[in-house]
Scaffold this active site. Structure first.
Site, PDB file in Angstrom:
ATOM      1  N   ASP A   9      11.575  -1.272  -6.986  1.00 14.97           N
ATOM      2  CA  ASP A   9      10.452  -0.340  -6.916  1.00 14.97           C
ATOM      3  C   ASP A   9      10.219   0.051  -5.468  1.00 14.97           C
ATOM      4  OD1 ASP A   9       8.234   1.160  -7.405  1.00 14.97           O
ATOM      5  OD2 ASP A   9       7.026  -0.446  -8.261  1.00 14.97           O
ATOM      6  N   ASP A  99      10.944   6.471  -8.817  1.00 12.88           N
ATOM      7  CA  ASP A  99      11.029   5.488  -7.745  1.00 12.88           C
ATOM      8  C   ASP A  99      11.208   4.051  -8.226  1.00 12.88           C
ATOM      9  OD1 ASP A  99       8.549   5.348  -8.870  1.00 12.88           O
ATOM     10  OD2 ASP A  99       7.442   5.173  -6.984  1.00 12.88           O
ATOM     11  N   GLU A 100      11.533   3.850  -9.491  1.00  5.56           N
ATOM     12  CA  GLU A 100      11.755   2.480  -9.954  1.00  5.56           C
ATOM     13  C   GLU A 100      12.771   2.433 -11.083  1.00  5.56           C
ATOM     14  OE1 GLU A 100       8.483   0.547 -12.022  1.00  5.56           O
ATOM     15  OE2 GLU A 100       7.470   2.475 -12.239  1.00  5.56           O
TER      16      GLU A 100
END
Length: 413
Positions: A9, A99-100
């Protein structure tokens, strides 16, 4: 089993990208957005600034806060680049947002070392190649790996070894659990449950009465680290939706019809782009007291025409408001389309003069509407989304969060 599931993350991603692009912002409290905080740096979070907060309140909490507009193309570019680092170690990568992502490295330890070493290498590469901080959690289950990555923030690594999992989990706040938002957290606090351990020791009947049987059973299982889910490397959304927070607006047609048209435009354009029309239209209306009502309808044929979707949604909202005559202030509107179909064959219809003919995709009027939408789609593809739109301009509240930002969070249809 060894802990081989990684959850990676990127830390304060949007704000970190802005600080990367403009070194003068490093170490300073910044927020992406304007009227609404879309994201905040850790320096801003120290003052209580959070995503979704009105810009005015954020400035009150942090007078030295710096607002930046947002570089959406760079967010997409750097998010993709960071997630591709995971691909260099394993093909089993499940990306869950810009983003993860999860990664299962069980099959590649003989090439790259133990999971802790792999996670350390990923973090080092993302930092050196992209200049971004990333936190990684490593565990035997997806849920625990995600919690571990949150504990690791900012810019850290946490590996939960077998035999320590329950002890690790039970001291943590319930807000770290997947599926526990502010509303669920508040409900659990009412019965004295604030940690995952307290949740685990709560009788299943009490959880079922408080949260519902399904949610109660799920959270109880997760509190004991029972999570059988495997990685899904080709996840596709089963529905498409959009919502707009309105603050506190009167429940008037002049308010909600433009917003619904704006939302319908966002949803229907996605459906057409992927050729996945849907049969079920659902609206959600949230009132000033935060109570919400959901209504849906299912059509004979799948739809993806913007105005058609907007009209159906408008009728549903009118029905909600008619059933709640005392709730005259709305704070949020949402539209979603589900029961999506792949390459649906359109059944043409005879002109029978039906009252809802313009809302039936196979009629002459329905085909004309779809043709107009496709023309708009082509113009936007060539000249940009702002080049052409529909007759009514949505309220500023509907655009307080840029559509480009919302699109970054959308799942693949």
């Amino acid at each position: 089993m060894e802990p081989t599931i990684l959850h990676a993350d990127l830390d304060a991603f949007y704000a970190s990208v802005e600080q990367l692009l403009d070194p003068s912002l490093r170490g300073k409290p910044i927020a992406v957005g304007g009227g609404v905080v879309l994201a905040a740096s850790y320096e801003a979070r120290a003052f209580g600034v959070r995503g979704g907060m009105p810009g005015r309140k954020a400035r009150e909490l942090c007078p030295q806060l710096i607002f930046v507009g947002g570089n959406f193309r760079d967010y997409q570019r750097l998010g993709d680049a960071a997630m591709k680092v995971l691909d260099d170690f394993t093909p089993l990568v499940e990306r869950i947002s810009i983003d993860e992502a999860f990664a299962d490295v069980a099959g590649c330890t003989h090439l790259f070392g133990q999971p802790r070493e792999i996670a350390s290498t990923i973090r080092r590469r993302v930092r050196s190649e992209l200049g971004l901080p990333i936190s990684i959690g490593v565990a035997r289950t997806k849920h625990l790996a995600k919690i571990a990555s949150q504990v690791a923030k900012p810019d850290g690594l946490v590996v939960v070894e077998p035999g320590t999992e329950i002890a690790f989990l039970h001291d943590l706040p319930v807000s770290l659990m997947w599926g526990v938002g502010p509303a669920t957290k508040a409900r659990l606090a009412e019965i004295g449950v604030e940690t995952i351990g307290e949740l685990a020791r709560t009788h299943s009947g009490a959880l079922a009465r408080l949260l519902g049987p399904a949610a109660g059973e799920k959270l109880a299982a997760l509190s004991w680290n029972r999570d059988p889910r495997r990685l899904e490397t080709h996840r596709r959304a089963h529905s498409a939706g959009a919502q707009s927070a309105l603050g506190r607006k009167p429940a008037l047609e002049s308010v909600y019809i433009p917003v619904l048209l704006h939302l319908a435009d966002r949803v229907a354009s996605r459906l057409r782009a992927k050729a996945r029309p849907g049969r079920t239209v659902t609206v959600r209306v949230r009132f000033a007291d935060l109570s919400a009502v959901t209504r849906s309808t299912t059509s004979d044929q799948p739809i993806s025409a913007t105005v058609m979707l907007a009209e159906i949604a408008t009728d549903l909202v009118r029905g909600v408001l008619a059933d709640h005559p005392h709730d005259r202030t709305i704070s949020l509107l949402a539209i979603s389309v589900s029961h999506l179909e792949e390459s649906a064959e359109l059944q043409l219809e005879l002109p029978l003069g039906l009252a809802d003919e313009k809302r039936r995709p196979g009629t002459r009027k329905g085909l004309a509407r779809f043709g107009a939408d496709r023309a708009i789609d082509k113009i936007r593809e060539r000249f940009g989304k702002q080049a052409v739109g529909y007759g009514t301009v949505a309220l500023e509240a509907a655009r307080s969060v840029p559509d480009e930002f919302r699109e970054l969070a959308q799942k693949e249809l």
